[in-house]
Design an enzyme around this catalytic site. Structure first.
Site, PDB file in Angstrom:
ATOM      1  N   GLN A 168      21.885 -20.474  45.379  1.00  0.00           N
ATOM      2  CA  GLN A 168      23.497 -21.024  44.898  1.00  0.00           C
ATOM      3  C   GLN A 168      24.067 -21.344  45.810  1.00  0.00           C
ATOM      4  OE1 GLN A 168      23.964 -21.129  41.511  1.00  0.00           O
ATOM      5  NE2 GLN A 168      26.117 -22.077  41.954  1.00  0.00           N
TER       6      GLN A 168
ATOM      7  N   LYS B 268      23.625 -18.397  34.384  1.00  0.00           N
ATOM      8  CA  LYS B 268      22.364 -18.981  34.629  1.00  0.00           C
ATOM      9  C   LYS B 268      21.248 -17.783  34.238  1.00  0.00           C
ATOM     10  CE  LYS B 268      23.407 -22.312  38.012  1.00  0.00           C
ATOM     11  NZ  LYS B 268      23.282 -22.784  39.514  1.00  0.00           N
TER      12      LYS B 268
ATOM     13  N   ASP C 186      16.130 -27.013  41.266  1.00  0.00           N
ATOM     14  CA  ASP C 186      17.422 -27.602  41.647  1.00  0.00           C
ATOM     15  C   ASP C 186      17.200 -29.019  41.844  1.00  0.00           C
ATOM     16  OD1 ASP C 186      20.066 -26.524  41.422  1.00  0.00           O
ATOM     17  OD2 ASP C 186      19.685 -25.260  43.340  1.00  0.00           O
TER      18      ASP C 186
HETATM   19  N1  GUN Z   1      26.849 -25.071  43.088  1.00  0.00           N
HETATM   20  C1  GUN Z   1      27.131 -25.910  42.207  1.00  0.00           C
HETATM   21  N2  GUN Z   1      26.320 -26.741  41.417  1.00  0.00           N
HETATM   22  C2  GUN Z   1      25.060 -26.285  41.912  1.00  0.00           C
HETATM   23  C3  GUN Z   1      23.706 -26.457  41.641  1.00  0.00           C
HETATM   24  O1  GUN Z   1      23.532 -27.489  40.634  1.00  0.00           O
HETATM   25  N3  GUN Z   1      22.754 -25.921  42.232  1.00  0.00           N
HETATM   26  C4  GUN Z   1      23.264 -24.836  43.330  1.00  0.00           C
HETATM   27  N4  GUN Z   1      22.100 -24.314  43.855  1.00  0.00           N
HETATM   28  N5  GUN Z   1      24.259 -24.450  43.574  1.00  0.00           N
HETATM   29  C5  GUN Z   1      25.348 -25.153  42.823  1.00  0.00           C
END
Ligand code: GUN
Length: 303
Positions: free
Chosen positions: A96, A52, A119
């Site tokens: 996350q 990311k 998100d």
């Molecule tokens: N872990 C797996 N997918 C995601 C996501 O889309 N957002 C977040 N914050 N954690 C994740």
């Protein structure tokens, strides 16, 4: 049969965002900034977060990483979130997931100012999405919608089966595809995304095979390798595989390989379109997160 190239579409989106950032800078603006909070050392989460941050750098966004050890106290994480809520140099941020067991995920996600929730997991954004109001849509369903749109796959009147009822994928995906499209996508009214007849299946669903056989589009997000098999798919169906499962494989350098939830080899020949794993939905989730960051940057700065 067409294999949907998520890597290419994600690269196209990154290029579009990069161009947009260049225009912002030329006009004297500052670049968008995404912050990522990570707790502990879950190897998959560390890889996602690294990717990311790398993607932010590629498109010219600023990126900040806030790391905590796995035994951090809930109050400390909430304090960091409150600081990010107040920090005007940060446009959007994510925590996350998954979080270590002792932390209350619901409380932590609700501490995020929904205006910075890139998100799309805060109840305010989930609620707006459900009502068909403009909102931040969570990255995976948004990415799938983008794949369908860019491959010109219409959903109006189609029978869509979604397998998996998670808050991150299944539920928001169902809401988006059942919606009247002009509410959620005003600029793309010519594309009929939405207006589908959606069936949401899960681990307790009976007759899954029979339900899937009636589907024009099947979206599988169950986290179970080989769940969707050849005899569950009708000729010409569209299959979207959201699964990312690590399977032990000593022939690989890492000792594992990634597979989806679909028996790709046997299902693909029956499909009109199918996403591979890796290289299908996966790369789209980060591209969508970047799009969401740009969206909140523009909304919060009235651009
Ligand atoms: N872990 C797996 N997918 C995601 C996501 O889309 N957002 C977040 N914050 N954690 C994740």
């Amino acid at each position: 049969m067409t294999i949907i190239d998520g890597r290419q579409i994600a690269a196209d989106i990154r290029q579009e965002l990069k161009t947009e950032v260049e225009h912002i800078l030329k006009a004297g603006g500052r670049p968008p900034c995404l912050a990522v909070v990570i707790v502990g050392h879950n190897p998959a989460s560390e890889t996602y977060v690294r990717n990311k941050i790398k993607a932010c750098q590629q498109v010219g966004f600023r990126a900040k990483k806030i790391s905590f050890e796995a035994d951090v106290k809930q109050e400390e994480v909430i304090k960091a979130i409150e600081q990010l809520n107040e920090d005007s140099s940060v446009d959007g941020f994510i925590v996350q997931l998954p979080l270590p067991e002792h932390l209350n995920e619901t409380h932590i996600m609700q501490a995020i100012n929904y205006k910075k929730d890139v998100d799309g997991l805060h109840p305010m954004n989930v609620g707006k999405t459900a009502l068909g109001m403009p909102s931040v849509v969570s990255a995976t369903p948004k990415g799938i919608r983008e794949l369908l749109s860019r491959y010109n796959i219409q959903t109006e009147g189609k029978s869509v089966v979604i397998i998996g009822r998670s808050n991150i994928v299944g539920k928001p995906m169902a809401m988006l595809l059942m919606q009247k499209p002009y509410l959620s996508l005003p600029k793309m009214a010519s594309q009929t995304l939405g207006d589908a007849t959606v069936t949401l299946c899960h681990s307790k669903t009976r007759n899954l095979r029979q339900i899937c056989l009636g589907a024009d589009i099947i979206i599988v997000a169950a986290g179970q390798p080989n769940l969707l098999k050849q005899d569950m798919v009708k000729e010409g169906a569209v299959v979207i595989d959201v699964g990312i499962n690590r399977i032990e494989d000593n022939s690989q350098e890492k000792g594992y390989r990634l597979v989806g939830d679909v028996d790709f080899e046997n299902v693909a020949p029956k499909c009109s379109y199918i996403t591979p794993v890796p290289g299908g939905v996966g790369p789209m989730t980060i591209a969508s997160l970047l799009q969401n960051t740009m969206q909140v940057y523009k909304t919060n700065n009235r651009i």
